[in-house]
Design an enzyme around this catalytic site. Structure first.
Site, short mmCIF file in Angstrom:
data_model
loop_
_atom_site.label_atom_id
_atom_site.label_comp_id
_atom_site.label_asym_id
_atom_site.label_seq_id
_atom_site.Cartn_x
_atom_site.Cartn_y
_atom_site.Cartn_z
N TYR A 53 0.83 -1.21 0.00
CA TYR A 53 0.00 0.00 0.00
C TYR A 53 0.86 1.27 0.00
CZ TYR A 53 -3.51 -3.38 1.70
OH TYR A 53 -4.32 -4.47 1.88
N HIS A 113 1.10 -11.73 1.77
CA HIS A 113 -0.02 -11.00 1.15
C HIS A 113 -0.75 -11.83 0.09
CE1 HIS A 113 -1.25 -6.58 0.20
NE2 HIS A 113 -2.25 -7.39 -0.03
#
Ligand code: NAP
Length: 283
Positions: A53, A113
């Protein structure tokens, strides 16, 4: 007096996870700093970020700006796969970089992730477990894993995998995965729990919101939390949405509401795919 705005779920491995956290994907710059700070001051006890992010530094600044002590909230970050990152050395370096970016000594939960078929879990999982033993993270987990990947990950882990963070909202089927995870004591951490805004236009969800005088966002979040094996991490960068989303942890839907929302899932309801990493989903 109980000052907590949400409640926690205790998992295998004794992770004590607040059921409602703040998602931060696409929160950037000073807006990210301010929303994390405001959320923590308001009573959020769980923040979700990721290396991918590109906002760990801003999340860290928000933590610092809030003045809330580190032990008062649950912090998650995620390591993104690329060709070499999941070697033990690179995994450790990536985790240390996250801690430095976030300005903390440890995270509560460190996730892989996405699965990556090019990187053997036989190497990655022991390295991830070692990071827990070294104290860089309190707990470990995974994200976007299907059952096959979960089985492989479990076979190579000697500490519990406490969550699998996957897309989950009223429009998506995850029942096969959820049943497997319940049987293996892995919590379902619902990402995109508002279906990235799609829940706001659904007639059934809007009618239930009107019936209880709550928002469609609260209906979706309360429906997710109606099963005590699930947690949710709605994202907002809008301070006006923060409180209502947090309050959803106190909303109780009735069995008729839940049955109606249960009819909304379809095989086409998935919104997040990653071209390089998406596994064969179970539902
Ligand atoms: P989401 O939480 O389902 O939806 C976010 C959208 O809803 C934003 O546009 C937000 O806009 C809006 N919103 C939030 N609360 C609202 C409210 N009360 N009223 C009206 N609009 C509202 O989507 P998401 O960001 O995809 O998922 C949440 C978090 O899950 C992410 O931020 C991230 O932390 C995590 N995630 C993880 C993965 C993974 O691969 N592991 C993938 C996706 C997401 P405003 O900002 O304007 O409020």
């Amino acid at each position: 007096m109980n000052l907590h705005k949400t409640y926690n779920i205790r998992t295998a491995g004794a992770a004590n996870i607040p059921v409602l956290g703040l998602g931060t994907w696409q929160s950037t710059g000073q807006d990210c700093v301010d929303i994390v700070s405001k959320a923590l001051q308001m009573g959020y006890e769980h923040i979700d970020t990721a290396q991918a992010y590109s906002n760990e530094k801003e999340v860290g600044k928000g933590i610092q700006q809030s003045g809330v002590n580190r032990e008062k909230f649950f912090l998650t970050t995620k390591i993104f796969p690329d060709d070499m990152k999941f070697t033990p050395e690179n995994l450790q370096a990536a985790a240390e970089r996250s801690l430095e970016n976030l300005g903390v000594d440890y995270v509560d939960l460190l996730l892989l992730h996405w699965p990556d078929e090019r990187v053997p879990l036989a190497e990655t999982m022991p390295a991830l477990c070692a990071l827990q033993k070294q104290g860089l993270t309190r707990h470990i987990g995974v994200s976007n894993f299907n059952i096959d990947y979960l089985l492989e990950a479990k076979a190579h882990a000697d500490v519990p995998i406490v969550v699998n963070q996957v897309e989950f909202h009223p429009f998506i089927k995850q029942s096969t995965l959820q049943t497997f995870m319940n049987n293996h004591h892995i919590l379902l951490e619902a990402y995109s729990p508002l279906a990235r805004g799609e829940v706001f236009d659904n007639d059934i969800i809007k009618a239930i919101a009107d019936k209880h005088n709550i928002t469609p966002a609260q209906v979706s979040l309360a429906w997710i939390l109606s099963d005590n094996k699930r947690i949710a991490i709605p994202k907002t960068a809008n301070p006006e949405h923060l409180q209502g989303n947090l309050d959803a942890a106190q909303v109780r839907l009735d069995s008729d509401d839940i049955a109606q929302i249960n009819t909304l899932a379809s095989s086409g309801g998935r919104m997040i795919e990653h071209p390089d990493y998406t596994p064969n989903w179970d539902d």
